[in-house]
Design an enzyme around this catalytic site. Structure first.
Site: not given
Ligand code: ACM
Length: 765
Positions: A201, A289, A349
């Protein structure tokens, strides 16, 4: 075997007649199994395991499962059982007619224990059932018994759902390999079978990739970030928030936090999990991410920028062939480590604004006839899926990946509670779906007195699916994002015992067993203590944080477990094992703050409750002419951090309502609603109100602050009391929703009554 006297024999037989029932509730103490078996028929008597007991694996198919059982036996009696080619008293029997992949039959009589399964997985699940029937003392190696006694029974068992998952984010905070083993052990004890490791991440890359060494030599390390400082602040009151010192190092004179797993460590972990029939599913989250990777390999972006956008970090560039080459190289090494059929690519995201600005992206989209950014996002995922499929693997992505169109062979992991149609759309598109909605399955959300109930009653099947489409839902999973989980103890606290509720929901899937489940759960705490699991202790019942008294009040707390001790302080300090014990009751006749907590015999502390007491007189009712039913509500379409900021905003619309709930017509991602009018109090007295909201809310009655649940947060319930005279009392409730899942509920209680929604007829304006 112990001989029974005539009287005892008679008694046991009489009980046996009753307990042929398959209802769990009647048998909680004798068979405290979680998840409760699909079918359990009790029987009289018991089977004893001693050093003289022999095991026979008739078809030689279950060597690992015999070893697993023997490990437990050895923990109990100090020796493993010898195997015998002749029929031992414990038999592992292969039977192809047990067709469910994880199914098994278990028969225990005073003479014989028989495990029958069609697969080693089924036989292993039977071993875990046996484990829960063995004394808790065998865990942690604390006892050496002469024999182990198991109650007789017949079990026919198989799971309701194939995917019973747990996720752990090891990027935001890192966890040692030894903790991952412990995590796997706890999963196995409750028959969970998929361990989703979120390995990368923005805040850290945690897996060695030989082709790109900087991913870990640089990407696995960071100076403390804002999440670390938030944890450090909380650590002042709770040692579970202390950043794990194991993961703090000095590098070139700088203090750095981080760590990573070598490929060999992970390969060993995969083998360890496989002995417990748990698959490890790796997630390498992209195209968003990816900050930790981009820091070292900036060629991955469209414009070399690496920072946070408005909400999320800048993603890698799906218009460059070098991006695909990198991604494929990384996943090739990942697939070499993890044999799992499933590989998770993340896909959540993504800030697509950089893509919009890039000329390369524009050209690429034209060339590939990609119509918009969502489609470009999906292009990336679909192209990676082809790569996965060519290597015999299935791709899993978070549910955003369906926005721009997705191949029906991809597996969708649903998480965005505020997009309820996403799993429906995915299932109707033919995709297989795994349910992990934030509410109630984000186990990084603070647990409270309702969490276990909510998890237990979670239905993985969305109501809009017909029975054929429902088959696309293969199960569910709880996710643990670790931004605010910097230690192993904190992780234990966040997922245990909630996971046991999920385990039963996904294996047994009978909501009616809830009362029985709660009783069985109590008997698991001893085992978990021995396994050194820092689970969250049961809640103290009916705790009110903002208390009001007229002359005096009495604090008496019913212990949720008999062996607990409740202790308190009145000087603002945190309760310790040495703090004063709360007796039968404590009389409060002056304003003060009391902190209470429960302690187990080994000194584990439950949640600390801060109870504020203030003196009030009954607020006199107001006289208001010509009131009509309902409250007047005002709706604001904007983002607010605090309810106090609403007064500076311009209203979007007004309406009248007699329900404290977000109207179904509201569709803005962020908004506020204010409710004004009166509440008609039926009897003079001290009322307790419970305001549950996501995000913030403030309730004032008679101009007095009753519940302050303000700020941007997930669904939390807070409560408070107010002394009110009979009649009309001014009512003001402000609610803000920042984005994500929303919740708004107001309940009350009077004179110790059960919590109830405030009746619509009480609201006037
Ligand atoms: C997430 O909580 N962004 C999968």
């Amino acid at each position: 075997m112990m001989r029974l006297s005539y009287f005892k024999k008679f008694f046991v037989l009489a009980v046996a007649c009753v307990c042929g029932l398959q209802y769990a509730g009647a048998q909680d103490a004798r068979y405290p199994i979680i998840p409760y078996p699909t079918s359990l028929t009790s029987a009289a008597g018991s089977f004893n395991i001693s050093a003289a007991t022999r095991v026979t694996d008739i078809s030689s198919k279950f060597a690992n499962e015999v070893t697993q059982l023997n490990q437990l036996v050895k923990q109990g009696i100090g020796v493993a059982l010898k195997q015998s080619n002749k029929t031992g008293a414990i038999i592992f029997k292969y039977d192809a007619s047990v067709i469910a992949e994880e199914g098994y039959r278990l028969t225990i009589t005073p003479q014989q224990l028989t495990i029958t399964a069609g697969t080693p997985t089924g036989a292993y699940r039977a071993v875990e059932t046996i484990r829960q029937l063995l004394p808790a003392g065998i865990e942690g190696g604390g006892v050496k018994l002469k024999q182990l006694t198991l109650p007789a029974l017949t079990v026919n068992d198989q799971p309701a759902y194939a995917w019973r998952g747990m996720h752990l984010d090891v990027s935001r905070h890192f966890f040692s390999i030894s903790y991952l083993r412990k995590f796997i052990d706890i999963m196995a004890l409750y028959k969970m079978n998929k361990f989703h490791l979120h390995l990368t991440d923005d805040q850290g890359w945690r897996v060695e990739i030989k082709k790109y060494p900087k991913l870990t030599s640089e990407g696995a390390w960071r100076t403390f970030n804002n999440q670390d400082s938030a944890c450090m602040k909380k650590a002042k009151d709770n040692p579970d928030f202390i950043i794990d010192p194991k993961h703090i190092v000095k590098k070139n004179g700088k203090t750095m936090y981080g760590g990573f797993y070598t490929q060999q460590q992970l390969k060993d972990l995969v083998i360890y999990a496989a002995t417990k029939h748990i698959d490890i599913i790796p997630e390498i989250d992209m195209p968003g991410h990816m900050m930790a990777a981009i820091n070292s390999y900036p060629f991955l972006t469209c414009n070399g920028e690496n920072k946070f956008g408005e909400l999320f970090s800048k993603p890698i560039c799906p218009a460059n062939e070098s991006t695909y080459e990198f991604a494929q190289n990384v996943f090739t090494e990942i697939m070499d480590i993890f044999p799992s059929k499933y590989i998770h690519i993340g896909g959540d995201e993504v800030d697509r604004t950089d893509w919009e600005r890039s000329a390369t992206v524009k050209d690429f989209m034209k060339q590939h006839e990609i119509k918009d950014m969502a489609a470009l996002h999906s292009y990336f995922i679909n192209r990676m899926e082809k790569f996965f499929n060519a290597k015999g693997r299935k791709l899993i992505g978070w549910d955003e990946v369906i926005e721009g169109g997705i191949s029906p062979t991809a597996i969708i992991m649903y998480w965005r509670g505020w997009v309820p149609d996403a799993p429906v759309k995915a299932a109707k598109n033919g995709n297989t779906v795994i349910m992990t909605p934030g509410e109630p399955l984000y186990f990084d959300n603070l647990p409270d007195q309702y969490s276990i109930y909510k998890v237990y009653h979670f239905n993985p099947i969305p109501a809009k699916l017909n029975s054929e489409e429902a088959k696309s839902i293969i199960g569910a999973q709880a996710n643990i994002w670790s931004e605010m989980i910097p230690s192993e103890n904190r992780a234990d606290y966040m997922f245990m015992p909630r996971m046991t509720a999920l385990a039963e929901r996904l294996w047994t899937s009978n909501q009616d067993d809830y009362k029985s489940y709660l009783k069985r759960l109590i008997s698991h705490y001893k085992r978990l203590d021995n396994l050194k699991v820092h689970y969250r202790l049961p809640d103290l019942p009916n705790m009110v944080t903002e208390n009001v008294f007229i002359d005096k009040d009495t604090l008496n707390i019913k212990k949720p477990m008999a062996n607990m001790q409740i202790r308190y302080t009145t000087d603002g300090s945190l309760p310790l094992v040495t703090s004063k014990a709360l007796g039968e009751r404590l009389i409060i006749n002056s304003p003060q703050t009391i902190k209470v907590a429960a302690f187990t015999p080994i000194g584990s502390r439950g949640d600390i409750y801060t109870l504020n007491y203030k003196k009030q007189t009954y607020a006199p009712a107001e006289k208001a002419a010509n009131t009509t039913m309902g409250l007047s509500a005002t709706y604001y379409k904007a983002f607010f951090k605090q309810t106090s900021l609403i007064s500076k905003a311009i209203a979007d619309s007004t309406f009248t309502t007699n329900a404290i709930a977000v109207p179904s017509s509201v569709n803005a991602p962020s908004f506020a609603i204010t409710y004004r009018g009166y509440i008609e109090i039926p009897t003079t007295g001290v009322y307790t109100f419970y305001l549950n909201c996501d995000d913030g809310g403030i309730l004032k009655i008679a101009g007095r602050m009753v519940v302050d649940n303000d700020g941007n947060h997930s669904a939390i319930e807070k409560n408070g009391q107010v002394a009110l005279g009979k009649g009309l009392q001014p009512f003001a409730l402000d609610f803000i929703e920042g984005g994500g899942g929303f919740a708004l509920k107001l309940k009350y209680s009077f004179n110790g009554s059960a919590l109830a929604e405030v009746p619509a007829s009480w609201f006037k304006h």
